[in-house]
Scaffold this motif. Structure first.
Motif, PDB file in Angstrom:
ATOM      1  N   ASP A 103      26.806 -26.187  21.309  1.00 16.10           N
ATOM      2  CA  ASP A 103      26.646 -25.693  22.676  1.00 16.10           C
ATOM      3  C   ASP A 103      25.448 -26.333  23.363  1.00 16.10           C
ATOM      4  O   ASP A 103      25.363 -26.333  24.590  1.00 16.10           O
ATOM      5  N   ALA A 104      24.501 -26.856  22.574  1.00 13.17           N
ATOM      6  CA  ALA A 104      23.319 -27.517  23.134  1.00 13.17           C
ATOM      7  C   ALA A 104      22.666 -28.337  22.035  1.00 13.17           C
ATOM      8  O   ALA A 104      22.990 -28.192  20.849  1.00 13.17           O
ATOM      9  N   LEU A 105      21.718 -29.201  22.448  1.00 15.25           N
ATOM     10  CA  LEU A 105      21.077 -30.110  21.497  1.00 15.25           C
ATOM     11  C   LEU A 105      19.587 -30.230  21.810  1.00 15.25           C
ATOM     12  O   LEU A 105      19.193 -30.347  22.975  1.00 15.25           O
ATOM     13  N   ILE A 106      18.767 -30.188  20.757  1.00 16.30           N
ATOM     14  CA  ILE A 106      17.349 -30.525  20.856  1.00 16.30           C
ATOM     15  C   ILE A 106      17.187 -31.902  20.235  1.00 16.30           C
ATOM     16  O   ILE A 106      17.559 -32.114  19.075  1.00 16.30           O
ATOM     17  N   MET A 150      25.347 -15.637  21.021  1.00 17.95           N
ATOM     18  CA  MET A 150      25.038 -16.600  19.974  1.00 17.95           C
ATOM     19  C   MET A 150      25.603 -17.963  20.350  1.00 17.95           C
ATOM     20  O   MET A 150      26.742 -18.082  20.771  1.00 17.95           O
ATOM     21  N   ALA A 151      24.784 -18.991  20.188  1.00 18.00           N
ATOM     22  CA  ALA A 151      25.219 -20.349  20.468  1.00 18.00           C
ATOM     23  C   ALA A 151      24.984 -21.214  19.239  1.00 18.00           C
ATOM     24  O   ALA A 151      24.183 -20.883  18.366  1.00 18.00           O
ATOM     25  N   SER A 152      25.685 -22.333  19.185  1.00 16.91           N
ATOM     26  CA  SER A 152      25.499 -23.304  18.110  1.00 16.91           C
ATOM     27  C   SER A 152      24.664 -24.455  18.663  1.00 16.91           C
ATOM     28  O   SER A 152      25.081 -25.143  19.589  1.00 16.91           O
ATOM     29  N   ILE A 153      23.484 -24.645  18.086  1.00 18.76           N
ATOM     30  CA  ILE A 153      22.528 -25.607  18.635  1.00 18.76           C
ATOM     31  C   ILE A 153      22.212 -26.685  17.604  1.00 18.76           C
ATOM     32  O   ILE A 153      21.867 -26.388  16.458  1.00 18.76           O
ATOM     33  N   GLY A 154      22.345 -27.942  18.008  1.00 19.73           N
ATOM     34  CA  GLY A 154      22.019 -29.062  17.142  1.00 19.73           C
ATOM     35  C   GLY A 154      20.556 -29.452  17.273  1.00 19.73           C
ATOM     36  O   GLY A 154      19.961 -29.310  18.346  1.00 19.73           O
ATOM     37  N   GLY A 185      27.229 -22.044  30.593  1.00 23.79           N
ATOM     38  CA  GLY A 185      28.144 -20.930  30.354  1.00 23.79           C
ATOM     39  C   GLY A 185      28.269 -20.536  28.898  1.00 23.79           C
ATOM     40  O   GLY A 185      29.167 -19.777  28.527  1.00 23.79           O
ATOM     41  N   ALA A 186      27.336 -21.011  28.047  1.00 20.39           N
ATOM     42  CA  ALA A 186      27.441 -20.748  26.608  1.00 20.39           C
ATOM     43  C   ALA A 186      26.907 -19.384  26.214  1.00 20.39           C
ATOM     44  O   ALA A 186      27.099 -18.951  25.077  1.00 20.39           O
ATOM     45  N   LEU A 187      26.225 -18.681  27.133  1.00 22.29           N
ATOM     46  CA  LEU A 187      25.677 -17.369  26.805  1.00 22.29           C
ATOM     47  C   LEU A 187      26.541 -16.224  27.301  1.00 22.29           C
ATOM     48  O   LEU A 187      26.167 -15.071  27.188  1.00 22.29           O
ATOM     49  N   GLU A 188      27.699 -16.557  27.875  1.00 26.07           N
ATOM     50  CA  GLU A 188      28.599 -15.495  28.322  1.00 26.07           C
ATOM     51  C   GLU A 188      29.127 -14.742  27.112  1.00 26.07           C
ATOM     52  O   GLU A 188      29.781 -15.329  26.244  1.00 26.07           O
ATOM     53  N   PRO A 189      28.850 -13.448  26.988  1.00 25.27           N
ATOM     54  CA  PRO A 189      29.309 -12.700  25.816  1.00 25.27           C
ATOM     55  C   PRO A 189      30.826 -12.560  25.792  1.00 25.27           C
ATOM     56  O   PRO A 189      31.459 -12.385  26.829  1.00 25.27           O
ATOM     57  N   GLY A 217      14.588 -24.628  13.628  1.00 25.13           N
ATOM     58  CA  GLY A 217      15.726 -23.855  13.167  1.00 25.13           C
ATOM     59  C   GLY A 217      15.388 -22.391  13.004  1.00 25.13           C
ATOM     60  O   GLY A 217      16.168 -21.504  13.379  1.00 25.13           O
ATOM     61  N   GLY A 218      14.216 -22.107  12.461  1.00 29.33           N
ATOM     62  CA  GLY A 218      13.798 -20.714  12.279  1.00 29.33           C
ATOM     63  C   GLY A 218      13.636 -19.986  13.599  1.00 29.33           C
ATOM     64  O   GLY A 218      14.031 -18.821  13.738  1.00 29.33           O
ATOM     65  N   ILE A 219      13.060 -20.662  14.596  1.00 26.63           N
ATOM     66  CA  ILE A 219      12.877 -20.054  15.911  1.00 26.63           C
ATOM     67  C   ILE A 219      14.226 -19.722  16.548  1.00 26.63           C
ATOM     68  O   ILE A 219      14.444 -18.619  17.054  1.00 26.63           O
ATOM     69  N   LEU A 220      15.140 -20.685  16.501  1.00 28.56           N
ATOM     70  CA  LEU A 220      16.444 -20.493  17.132  1.00 28.56           C
ATOM     71  C   LEU A 220      17.279 -19.445  16.399  1.00 28.56           C
ATOM     72  O   LEU A 220      17.954 -18.620  17.026  1.00 28.56           O
ATOM     73  N   GLU A 221      17.243 -19.469  15.080  1.00 24.09           N
ATOM     74  CA  GLU A 221      18.037 -18.505  14.311  1.00 24.09           C
ATOM     75  C   GLU A 221      17.490 -17.095  14.427  1.00 24.09           C
ATOM     76  O   GLU A 221      18.248 -16.122  14.389  1.00 24.09           O
ATOM     77  N   SER A 222      16.167 -16.963  14.593  1.00 22.58           N
ATOM     78  CA  SER A 222      15.598 -15.623  14.790  1.00 22.58           C
ATOM     79  C   SER A 222      16.045 -15.026  16.118  1.00 22.58           C
ATOM     80  O   SER A 222      16.020 -13.809  16.300  1.00 22.58           O
ATOM     81  N   ALA A 223      16.457 -15.893  17.036  1.00 22.89           N
ATOM     82  CA  ALA A 223      16.977 -15.426  18.329  1.00 22.89           C
ATOM     83  C   ALA A 223      18.488 -15.217  18.283  1.00 22.89           C
ATOM     84  O   ALA A 223      19.110 -14.911  19.301  1.00 22.89           O
ATOM     85  N   GLY A 224      19.082 -15.398  17.107  1.00 20.66           N
ATOM     86  CA  GLY A 224      20.506 -15.134  16.946  1.00 20.66           C
ATOM     87  C   GLY A 224      21.416 -16.324  17.060  1.00 20.66           C
ATOM     88  O   GLY A 224      22.635 -16.187  17.024  1.00 20.66           O
ATOM     89  N   HIS A 225      20.861 -17.529  17.200  1.00 20.18           N
ATOM     90  CA  HIS A 225      21.690 -18.726  17.319  1.00 20.18           C
ATOM     91  C   HIS A 225      21.953 -19.346  15.952  1.00 20.18           C
ATOM     92  O   HIS A 225      21.216 -19.113  14.991  1.00 20.18           O
ATOM     93  N   ARG A 226      22.989 -20.150  15.886  1.00 26.81           N
ATOM     94  CA  ARG A 226      23.258 -20.956  14.702  1.00 26.81           C
ATOM     95  C   ARG A 226      22.701 -22.353  14.945  1.00 26.81           C
ATOM     96  O   ARG A 226      22.673 -22.821  16.080  1.00 26.81           O
ATOM     97  N   THR A 227      22.262 -23.018  13.887  1.00 26.57           N
ATOM     98  CA  THR A 227      21.720 -24.362  14.059  1.00 26.57           C
ATOM     99  C   THR A 227      22.393 -25.343  13.100  1.00 26.57           C
ATOM    100  O   THR A 227      22.826 -24.974  12.009  1.00 26.57           O
ATOM    101  N   VAL A 228      22.486 -26.585  13.567  1.00 25.76           N
ATOM    102  CA  VAL A 228      22.987 -27.697  12.753  1.00 25.76           C
ATOM    103  C   VAL A 228      21.946 -28.807  12.863  1.00 25.76           C
ATOM    104  O   VAL A 228      21.566 -29.184  13.972  1.00 25.76           O
ATOM    105  N   THR A 229      21.449 -29.303  11.739  1.00 30.63           N
ATOM    106  CA  THR A 229      20.385 -30.304  11.773  1.00 30.63           C
ATOM    107  C   THR A 229      20.908 -31.696  11.432  1.00 30.63           C
ATOM    108  O   THR A 229      21.813 -31.856  10.621  1.00 30.63           O
TER     109      THR A 229
END
Length: 235
Positions: free
Chosen positions: A47-50, A1-5, A122-126, A18-30
């Motif tokens: 961890d990343a930004l769109i 899980m990553a936090s994606i802006g 390296g943000a996907l390292e469990p 946001g729905g696409i990313l969260e369905s893949a298990g990530h958290r989102t901040v808009t």
């Protein structure tokens, strides 16, 4: 899980991403504007930004240049924009973009590109151990403990628990569980999920008594959610 802006002023587009990313298990901040992003970045670890190009207060490329000169210079950035000219792509990469996608982007391509930049960062390292006190989930030893007391689980029960704990407070669809835990195609119908969910809820006391509740979302999936204790009224 990553936090994606997501820096996007179009509410529908932001919600879709946001729905696409969260369905893949990530958290989102808009963020709806460049100013909003600048103000809140230090309080919203990412961890990343769109990043969209056309923002109401400044261009995404200008914001990207600012970001690359800030304390958050290494944050991976994917530009997602309707601008499709070669010079636009070159300008974005020159400003420091890690990748560039033209709207409308395929959901699968977007997730593949996002996973690529997250892996490089390296943000996907469990994590070997997940802590949701009083629960500890150790993915190396493949054990779950409550207050340091080990709970006996089968291999499949542990896989299911790990999947849910990694996505705590997010809805996990039945399709995700089929593909990630059971390694089956999404369209396969099975009652095994319900049986295993019931076992896990009982074995790990996921009824809220230890601060976590495993909730069934009707016809959709499940959510492992934190429960806020209700304080007793003062005497």
């Amino acid at each position: 899980m990553a936090s994606i802006g997501i820096v996007e002023d179009d509410e529908l587009q932001s919600a879709l991403l946001g729905g696409i990313l969260e369905s893949a298990g990530h958290r989102t901040v808009t963020f709806s504007t460049a100013l909003d992003f600048r103000r809140r970045l230090s309080h919203a670890p990412l961890d990343a930004l769109i990043l969209d190009w056309m923002l109401p207060d400044e261009s995404g490329v200008e914001l990207l240049r600012w970001l690359r000169s800030s304390a958050h210079a290494t944050l991976p950035v994917i530009m997602l924009t309707m601008r499709d000219q070669e010079q636009d792509v070159l300008d974005a990469f020159s400003a420091g973009a890690d990748d560039y996608l033209v709207k409308p982007a395929s959901m699968h391509v977007l997730m593949a590109r996002m996973n690529a930049v997250l892996r490089r960062a390296g943000a996907l390292e469990p994590k070997a151990s997940l802590q949701l006190p009083p629960y500890t989930v150790d993915s190396v030893r493949r054990v779950v403990a409550i207050h340091d007391e080990l709970i006996e689980l089968t291999d499949k029960e542990f896989d299911l628990a790990l999947c849910l704990f990694r996505r705590a407070n997010l809805m996990v669809s039945r399709e995700q569980l089929l593909t990630e835990v059971w390694r089956l195609p999404m369209h396969v119908a099975t009652r095994s999920i319900d049986t295993y969910i019931s076992r896990l809820r009982k074995k790990l006391a996921l009824d809220g008594s230890h601060g976590l509740r495993l909730r069934t979302i009707y016809q959709t999936g499940y959510r492992l959610e934190t429960v806020v204790p209700v304080e007793a009224p003062a005497a």
